[in-house]
Write a protein that holds these residues in place. Sequence first.
Motif, PDB file in Angstrom:
ATOM      1  N   ASP A   1       0.837  -1.196   0.000  1.00 14.56           N
ATOM      2  CA  ASP A   1       0.000   0.000   0.000  1.00 14.56           C
ATOM      3  C   ASP A   1       0.877   1.253   0.000  1.00 14.56           C
ATOM      4  O   ASP A   1       1.629   1.485   0.946  1.00 14.56           O
ATOM      5  N   LEU A   2       0.765   2.055  -1.053  1.00 11.82           N
ATOM      6  CA  LEU A   2       1.576   3.265  -1.186  1.00 11.82           C
ATOM      7  C   LEU A   2       1.302   4.285  -0.087  1.00 11.82           C
ATOM      8  O   LEU A   2       2.184   5.052   0.284  1.00 11.82           O
ATOM      9  N   ASN A   3       0.100   4.307   0.430  1.00 14.67           N
ATOM     10  CA  ASN A   3      -0.271   5.313   1.417  1.00 14.67           C
ATOM     11  C   ASN A   3       0.203   4.962   2.818  1.00 14.67           C
ATOM     12  O   ASN A   3       0.709   5.811   3.549  1.00 14.67           O
ATOM     13  N   THR A   4       0.058   3.697   3.181  1.00 11.41           N
ATOM     14  CA  THR A   4       0.451   3.282   4.530  1.00 11.41           C
ATOM     15  C   THR A   4       1.876   2.742   4.588  1.00 11.41           C
ATOM     16  O   THR A   4       2.448   2.606   5.667  1.00 11.41           O
ATOM     17  N   LEU A   5       2.448   2.423   3.423  1.00 15.90           N
ATOM     18  CA  LEU A   5       3.776   1.793   3.317  1.00 15.90           C
ATOM     19  C   LEU A   5       3.810   0.476   4.084  1.00 15.90           C
ATOM     20  O   LEU A   5       4.806   0.106   4.715  1.00 15.90           O
ATOM     21  N   LYS A   6       2.688  -0.241   4.000  1.00 14.88           N
ATOM     22  CA  LYS A   6       2.570  -1.558   4.621  1.00 14.88           C
ATOM     23  C   LYS A   6       1.933  -2.514   3.626  1.00 14.88           C
ATOM     24  O   LYS A   6       1.385  -2.105   2.601  1.00 14.88           O
ATOM     25  N   TRP A   7       1.981  -3.802   3.941  1.00 14.63           N
ATOM     26  CA  TRP A   7       1.344  -4.798   3.087  1.00 14.63           C
ATOM     27  C   TRP A   7      -0.169  -4.679   3.201  1.00 14.63           C
ATOM     28  O   TRP A   7      -0.713  -4.434   4.280  1.00 14.63           O
ATOM     29  N   SER A   8      -0.851  -4.846   2.089  1.00 12.15           N
ATOM     30  CA  SER A   8      -2.304  -4.723   2.041  1.00 12.15           C
ATOM     31  C   SER A   8      -2.953  -6.050   2.407  1.00 12.15           C
ATOM     32  O   SER A   8      -2.822  -7.037   1.686  1.00 12.15           O
ATOM     33  N   GLU A   9      -3.670  -6.081   3.506  1.00 11.30           N
ATOM     34  CA  GLU A   9      -4.343  -7.301   3.946  1.00 11.30           C
ATOM     35  C   GLU A   9      -5.420  -7.733   2.949  1.00 11.30           C
ATOM     36  O   GLU A   9      -5.634  -8.927   2.718  1.00 11.30           O
ATOM     37  N   GLU A  10      -6.068  -6.759   2.337  1.00 10.12           N
ATOM     38  CA  GLU A  10      -7.152  -7.064   1.405  1.00 10.12           C
ATOM     39  C   GLU A  10      -6.638  -7.840   0.193  1.00 10.12           C
ATOM     40  O   GLU A  10      -7.194  -8.870  -0.192  1.00 10.12           O
ATOM     41  N   ILE A  11      -5.565  -7.372  -0.425  1.00  7.03           N
ATOM     42  CA  ILE A  11      -5.010  -8.041  -1.595  1.00  7.03           C
ATOM     43  C   ILE A  11      -4.261  -9.303  -1.188  1.00  7.03           C
ATOM     44  O   ILE A  11      -4.262 -10.305  -1.898  1.00  7.03           O
TER      45      ILE A  11
ATOM     46  N   THR B   1       0.240 -11.994   4.616  1.00  9.43           N
ATOM     47  CA  THR B   1       1.272 -11.006   4.909  1.00  9.43           C
ATOM     48  C   THR B   1       2.378 -11.557   5.804  1.00  9.43           C
ATOM     49  O   THR B   1       3.484 -11.025   5.810  1.00  9.43           O
ATOM     50  N   ASN B   2       2.094 -12.625   6.572  1.00  8.48           N
ATOM     51  CA  ASN B   2       3.152 -13.184   7.410  1.00  8.48           C
ATOM     52  C   ASN B   2       4.191 -13.962   6.610  1.00  8.48           C
ATOM     53  O   ASN B   2       5.180 -14.446   7.159  1.00  8.48           O
ATOM     54  N   LYS B   3       3.970 -14.077   5.316  1.00 12.34           N
ATOM     55  CA  LYS B   3       4.968 -14.688   4.437  1.00 12.34           C
ATOM     56  C   LYS B   3       5.791 -13.626   3.694  1.00 12.34           C
ATOM     57  O   LYS B   3       6.626 -13.961   2.849  1.00 12.34           O
ATOM     58  N   LEU B   4       5.515 -12.352   3.986  1.00  8.08           N
ATOM     59  CA  LEU B   4       6.195 -11.248   3.327  1.00  8.08           C
ATOM     60  C   LEU B   4       7.167 -10.580   4.296  1.00  8.08           C
ATOM     61  O   LEU B   4       6.916 -10.531   5.507  1.00  8.08           O
ATOM     62  N   PRO B   5       8.281 -10.029   3.785  1.00  5.94           N
ATOM     63  CA  PRO B   5       9.303  -9.436   4.658  1.00  5.94           C
ATOM     64  C   PRO B   5       8.880  -8.101   5.242  1.00  5.94           C
ATOM     65  O   PRO B   5       7.927  -7.460   4.769  1.00  5.94           O
ATOM     66  N   LEU B   6       9.584  -7.665   6.265  1.00  2.00           N
ATOM     67  CA  LEU B   6       9.312  -6.401   6.939  1.00  2.00           C
ATOM     68  C   LEU B   6       9.835  -5.243   6.091  1.00  2.00           C
ATOM     69  O   LEU B   6      11.022  -5.180   5.792  1.00  2.00           O
ATOM     70  N   PRO B   7       8.969  -4.289   5.687  1.00  2.00           N
ATOM     71  CA  PRO B   7       9.437  -3.132   4.912  1.00  2.00           C
ATOM     72  C   PRO B   7      10.228  -2.152   5.796  1.00  2.00           C
ATOM     73  O   PRO B   7       9.799  -1.807   6.902  1.00  2.00           O
ATOM     74  N   MET B   8      11.371  -1.713   5.295  1.00  2.00           N
ATOM     75  CA  MET B   8      12.218  -0.748   5.996  1.00  2.00           C
ATOM     76  C   MET B   8      12.787   0.235   4.971  1.00  2.00           C
ATOM     77  O   MET B   8      12.820  -0.050   3.780  1.00  2.00           O
ATOM     78  N   TRP B   9      13.245   1.389   5.426  1.00  2.00           N
ATOM     79  CA  TRP B   9      13.905   2.323   4.532  1.00  2.00           C
ATOM     80  C   TRP B   9      15.258   1.767   4.103  1.00  2.00           C
ATOM     81  O   TRP B   9      15.908   1.022   4.844  1.00  2.00           O
ATOM     82  N   SER B  10      15.681   2.148   2.924  1.00  2.00           N
ATOM     83  CA  SER B  10      16.836   1.520   2.285  1.00  2.00           C
ATOM     84  C   SER B  10      18.125   1.632   3.085  1.00  2.00           C
ATOM     85  O   SER B  10      18.950   0.715   3.090  1.00  2.00           O
TER      86      SER B  10
END
Length: 497
Positions: free
Chosen positions: A180-190, A197-206
């Motif tokens: 999600d571009l707005n929240t900068l988190k994984w979208s639970e809906e999609i 989402t528990n199979k996806l990595p933790l988003p962090m700044w580069s």
Amino acid sequence: MSSYYLLGVDIGTYSSKGVVVKETGEVVASHIVEHNLDMPKPGYYEHDPEKVWWNDFLQICHTLLYKYEIDPRKIIGIGISTISPAIVPIDENGRALRPAILYGIDTRATKEISELSQLTGVKLTSQSAAPKILWIKRNEPEIWSKTRWILNGAGYINFKLTNKVTIDIYDALLFVPLFDLNTLKWSEEIASFVIPTNKLPLPMWSCDITGYVTSEAAQVTGLLAGTPVITGTADAAAEAVSAGLSELGDMMIMYGSSTFFITKVAQLRDVPNFWSSPFLEKGSYVVTGGTATAGSLTRWFRDQFGYPELEAERSGKGNAYALLAGLAETSTVGGNGLIILPYFAGERTPLHDPEAKGVIFGLTLRHTRADIYRAILESVGYSIRHNIEELKKEGINIQRILAVGGGTQNTVWMQIISDIANIIQQIPEKQIGASYGDAFMAGVGVGLFSTVKEVTKWVKISRAITPNIENYYRYEHYYQIFKELYKNTVHLMHQIG
């Protein structure tokens, strides 16, 4: 001698490169490892993450540390970049379950692209990661059942180094609509449709520190346990740092196997034909795009039709690509009346057509290898002009163009592109590449620099390629045919499997 070193490593399509850099910008050691690109089926492009990515990283570390006698205790930060997106499923023990599926050149997920685009209203392409994840889920159930995480390229290397499961926000944006571009988190809906989402990595700044080299990783790499490792990013973003992308309106064109553009803007923009996203740090934004082919076309021609040049290279009589550039100069503007559509691996922006095909148009018995090769070089120029024109239509103000990557070594090609697009291309003095940017981003992560922009003061421009206006007007006629050619053949392209 400097007290501190920074290590940057970039994993590319056909090679990986590592550099050790002082905080002053001086490169003290570098090493390149060549590798292959696997194509198990037409349209399928893969790397073995263990035999290619991790093995290259190990070779780079061993060469830099032992051959160049770099003291690992002086390395205070590590930055990694890779081709992007490149997705690989791993099991709970961190073992890769299949080869990594690569970026926009891999067009296997055409059905999933269409389905997710219709479901979400987001225009997706073969550059999108989410459809490829869905493709694995549908087509490889045994692998899917064992999948604990889906990682990107930099995330895989970082996991091997730190045991942390992360992805940088800039690279995560290629997972839209999963991200999600707005929240900068994984979208639970999609995610409910594609992957939990528990199979996806933790988003962090580069530039954030994702973790530290473990004792196990230290044993096999030679690095010092506890050395900080930043989240890292995509190769193009790291290359933008190395090129000096810093001011609003700066645009980087990266000439590699494909091309990729990054233009710095003031805020997130609604640009339907391109990708708008946060950049490497909070408060920074870019609009990006890219073609599916560039250097891969010249490599294809060399391997298929460049026997004389390859033989000359083997005999020590010059570089095959340099000889082919000379061959192109023997042709004329417009390839002696020959126009090529460079969509040999589909096309990314602005067409968003993974089913597009290459076209060689206008062939006659008078045409030569020189004409065809020049037309290949020109085809990339036409695509770049097309992208720049569409960017301007969408309100993107381009003030300065920085050209980087292996393609910039071909001055004939760079002149052709400047002539076709009527642009000035500034070429940085140091063409080290993404690994150079990785090292400086690591410097930001460990506090040597306050921002990425501060790093760009070390970048110097060596030369500028200015357009030949006479040639620009001569190309105008061919460019218009180039655009019409796609419009008039696209329906036939899609009928070819």
